[in-house]
Design a protein around this motif. Structure first.
Motif, PDB file in Angstrom:
ATOM      1  N   UNK A   1     -14.061   8.229  38.875  1.00  0.00           N
ATOM      2  CA  UNK A   1     -14.223   6.881  39.630  1.00  0.00           C
ATOM      3  C   UNK A   1     -15.150   6.652  40.731  1.00  0.00           C
ATOM      4  N   UNK A   2     -15.306   7.820  41.386  1.00  0.00           N
ATOM      5  CA  UNK A   2     -16.327   7.705  42.639  1.00  0.00           C
ATOM      6  C   UNK A   2     -17.509   7.838  42.252  1.00  0.00           C
ATOM      7  N   UNK A   3     -18.019   7.935  41.063  1.00  0.00           N
ATOM      8  CA  UNK A   3     -19.454   7.850  40.740  1.00  0.00           C
ATOM      9  C   UNK A   3     -19.748   7.094  39.483  1.00  0.00           C
ATOM     10  N   UNK A   4     -20.996   6.859  39.133  1.00  0.00           N
ATOM     11  CA  UNK A   4     -21.044   6.368  37.688  1.00  0.00           C
ATOM     12  C   UNK A   4     -21.586   7.401  36.825  1.00  0.00           C
ATOM     13  N   UNK A   5     -20.838   8.445  36.828  1.00  0.00           N
ATOM     14  CA  UNK A   5     -21.174   9.629  35.811  1.00  0.00           C
ATOM     15  C   UNK A   5     -21.078   9.268  34.404  1.00  0.00           C
ATOM     16  N   UNK A   6     -21.615   9.801  33.569  1.00  0.00           N
ATOM     17  CA  UNK A   6     -21.745   9.763  32.036  1.00  0.00           C
ATOM     18  C   UNK A   6     -20.187  10.169  31.835  1.00  0.00           C
ATOM     19  N   UNK A   7     -19.722  10.124  30.737  1.00  0.00           N
ATOM     20  CA  UNK A   7     -18.449  10.518  30.281  1.00  0.00           C
ATOM     21  C   UNK A   7     -18.670  11.919  29.961  1.00  0.00           C
ATOM     22  N   UNK A   8     -17.312  12.666  30.262  1.00  0.00           N
ATOM     23  CA  UNK A   8     -17.352  14.117  30.178  1.00  0.00           C
ATOM     24  C   UNK A   8     -16.085  14.336  29.789  1.00  0.00           C
ATOM     25  N   UNK A   9     -15.956  15.598  29.190  1.00  0.00           N
ATOM     26  CA  UNK A   9     -14.903  16.308  28.656  1.00  0.00           C
ATOM     27  C   UNK A   9     -13.865  16.779  29.520  1.00  0.00           C
ATOM     28  N   UNK A  10     -12.690  16.743  29.535  1.00  0.00           N
ATOM     29  CA  UNK A  10     -11.623  17.443  30.387  1.00  0.00           C
ATOM     30  C   UNK A  10     -10.401  17.853  29.796  1.00  0.00           C
ATOM     31  N   UNK A  11      -9.771  18.642  30.332  1.00  0.00           N
ATOM     32  CA  UNK A  11      -8.235  19.143  30.037  1.00  0.00           C
ATOM     33  C   UNK A  11      -7.275  18.349  30.953  1.00  0.00           C
ATOM     34  N   UNK A  12      -6.437  17.674  30.542  1.00  0.00           N
ATOM     35  CA  UNK A  12      -5.388  17.183  31.338  1.00  0.00           C
ATOM     36  C   UNK A  12      -4.320  18.194  31.703  1.00  0.00           C
ATOM     37  N   UNK A  13      -4.012  18.457  32.651  1.00  0.00           N
ATOM     38  CA  UNK A  13      -3.150  19.390  33.136  1.00  0.00           C
ATOM     39  C   UNK A  13      -2.326  18.986  34.402  1.00  0.00           C
ATOM     40  N   UNK A  14      -1.042  18.687  34.211  1.00  0.00           N
ATOM     41  CA  UNK A  14       0.001  18.075  35.320  1.00  0.00           C
ATOM     42  C   UNK A  14      -0.980  16.913  35.923  1.00  0.00           C
ATOM     43  N   UNK A  15      -1.222  16.990  37.190  1.00  0.00           N
ATOM     44  CA  UNK A  15      -1.894  15.922  37.961  1.00  0.00           C
ATOM     45  C   UNK A  15      -3.128  16.005  37.902  1.00  0.00           C
ATOM     46  N   UNK A  16      -4.003  16.783  37.272  1.00  0.00           N
ATOM     47  CA  UNK A  16      -5.389  17.018  37.462  1.00  0.00           C
ATOM     48  C   UNK A  16      -6.133  16.973  35.994  1.00  0.00           C
ATOM     49  N   UNK A  17      -7.319  16.764  36.061  1.00  0.00           N
ATOM     50  CA  UNK A  17      -8.307  16.785  34.838  1.00  0.00           C
ATOM     51  C   UNK A  17      -9.374  17.875  35.163  1.00  0.00           C
ATOM     52  N   UNK A  18      -9.306  18.905  34.382  1.00  0.00           N
ATOM     53  CA  UNK A  18     -10.223  20.075  34.763  1.00  0.00           C
ATOM     54  C   UNK A  18     -11.535  19.821  33.378  1.00  0.00           C
ATOM     55  N   UNK A  19     -12.680  19.720  34.264  1.00  0.00           N
ATOM     56  CA  UNK A  19     -13.885  19.635  33.452  1.00  0.00           C
ATOM     57  C   UNK A  19     -14.138  20.699  32.580  1.00  0.00           C
ATOM     58  N   UNK A  20     -14.225  20.447  31.354  1.00  0.00           N
ATOM     59  CA  UNK A  20     -14.479  21.722  30.665  1.00  0.00           C
ATOM     60  C   UNK A  20     -15.718  22.357  30.535  1.00  0.00           C
ATOM     61  N   UNK A  21     -16.897  21.750  30.608  1.00  0.00           N
ATOM     62  CA  UNK A  21     -18.400  22.531  30.763  1.00  0.00           C
ATOM     63  C   UNK A  21     -18.361  23.074  32.083  1.00  0.00           C
ATOM     64  N   UNK A  22     -17.800  22.734  33.121  1.00  0.00           N
ATOM     65  CA  UNK A  22     -18.055  23.144  34.430  1.00  0.00           C
ATOM     66  C   UNK A  22     -17.023  24.503  34.585  1.00  0.00           C
ATOM     67  N   UNK A  23     -15.911  24.332  34.117  1.00  0.00           N
ATOM     68  CA  UNK A  23     -15.035  25.500  34.111  1.00  0.00           C
ATOM     69  C   UNK A  23     -15.640  26.788  33.512  1.00  0.00           C
ATOM     70  N   UNK A  24     -16.267  26.395  32.111  1.00  0.00           N
ATOM     71  CA  UNK A  24     -16.714  27.501  31.334  1.00  0.00           C
ATOM     72  C   UNK A  24     -17.883  28.054  32.333  1.00  0.00           C
ATOM     73  N   UNK A  25     -18.723  27.110  32.764  1.00  0.00           N
ATOM     74  CA  UNK A  25     -20.116  27.624  33.585  1.00  0.00           C
ATOM     75  C   UNK A  25     -19.554  28.415  34.809  1.00  0.00           C
ATOM     76  N   UNK A  26     -18.447  28.117  35.209  1.00  0.00           N
ATOM     77  CA  UNK A  26     -18.038  28.859  36.632  1.00  0.00           C
ATOM     78  C   UNK A  26     -17.637  30.578  35.947  1.00  0.00           C
ATOM     79  N   UNK A  27     -17.363  30.757  34.633  1.00  0.00           N
ATOM     80  CA  UNK A  27     -17.255  31.799  34.225  1.00  0.00           C
ATOM     81  C   UNK A  27     -18.360  32.576  33.469  1.00  0.00           C
TER      82      UNK A  27
END
Length: 304
Positions: free
Chosen positions: A9-35
């Protein structure tokens, strides 16, 4: 897993894929890149990548649960959820008259047959009909005065299916979402439904796709629809006339089902056309479609 397509919501980013866990959305591609790994940044990309990609994502989520690497998670309140598949590659497959009580109410009010269908009744909704949670359902009074609702469980295909047996059909399911099959009842044309059901904004979808492993039995899910907080539909998927494996095998007998294809499995009784007196959606209404184990899909109705 509950998979979402989202925007920050804070930016006009393109749509991205996430995992909804509890009260957070985890960015899939960025989570993978971190590993030091790589995963797609779109829902269709993840579906195309196959079971191995989904297994890697599940492993990464389990590894980091509650301690997400920097720049990989956002609070749910800070994201806008889009339709899980904002632009399907081809038409959504719709199934008509798939709950016995809806067959009865339709025969009374919509001039359809009172006989139970011998085969699934299949129609389609164009990709341009898809909208996401919170998006507006358009009410064009120049075209329709009979805008109706239909809560439905939708099946998302995970791998290609053609000429398969019912016994193998569930192996082709990626997951499930919620669809509200909006219908302009006064726009049916000589028995053809696509103009009635395929207009822009007539396919609200979301809020997520729940992967098939999380819903072992799609035929035991409560589903409801409320208009302005008032309960209109209240049933269970156990009352489907044709179950999910039958629908998949029937369509795939003649039409190749491909990864990312969507089947909306039909609606129970309680639609506006079947009520006495008949009841329609009008601008200012808020419609809430819910399926157990998946979530709530809320959309306002606006005039255009």
């Amino acid at each position: 897993m509950r998979l979402v397509t989202y925007q920050n919501r804070a930016r006009t980013d393109a749509a991205r894929l996430g995992v909804w866990i509890d009260d957070r959305v985890i960015d899939v591609a960025r989570l993978a890149a971190s590993a030091g790994a790589e995963l797609p940044d779109s829902m269709l990309g993840l579906i195309d990548a196959g079971p191995g990609a989904l297994a890697l994502l599940a492993e990464l989520c389990a590894r980091h649960a509650g301690q997400w690497p920097a720049h990989t998670s956002l609070w749910l309140d800070n994201v806008r959820l889009l339709a899980p598949i904002p632009q399907p590659r081809k038409n959504i497959f719709g199934i008509g008259l798939n709950y016995v009580e809806h067959v009865a109410e339709s025969s009374r009010s919509l001039d359809t047959s009172a006989q139970l269908p011998a085969q699934p009744v299949v129609f389609s909704k164009p990709p341009t009909s898809v909208i996401g949670p919170g998006d507006a359902i358009e009410h064009n009074a120049r075209i329709t005065r009979q805008l109706d609702w239909e809560v439905e469980l939708a099946v998302v295909i995970g791998r290609q299916a053609k000429g398969i047996a019912e016994a193998q059909a569930m192996d082709h399911v990626f997951g499930y979402t919620v669809i509200n099959d909006i219908s302009a009842r006064d726009n049916r044309r000589a028995g053809q439904w696509i103009f009635s059901k395929g207009q822009d904004t007539y396919c609200p979808m979301g809020p997520c796709i729940v992967t098939a492993d999380e819903i072992p039995d799609p035929h035991d899910l409560a589903l409801t629809l409320k208009k302005n907080g008032e309960l209109k539909q209240d049933s269970n998927t156990r009352h489907m006339l044709f179950k999910v494996p039958t629908l998949i095998a029937d369509i795939a007998s003649a039409i190749t089902l491909e990864p990312g294809d969507i089947i909306a499995t039909g609606t129970p009784s309680g639609v506006g056309a079947g009520r006495t007196p008949q009841e329609w959606m009008v601008p200012g209404d808020v419609i809430e479609a819910w399926v157990e184990g998946i979530g709530l899909l809320r959309n306002p109705v606006v005039s255009i």
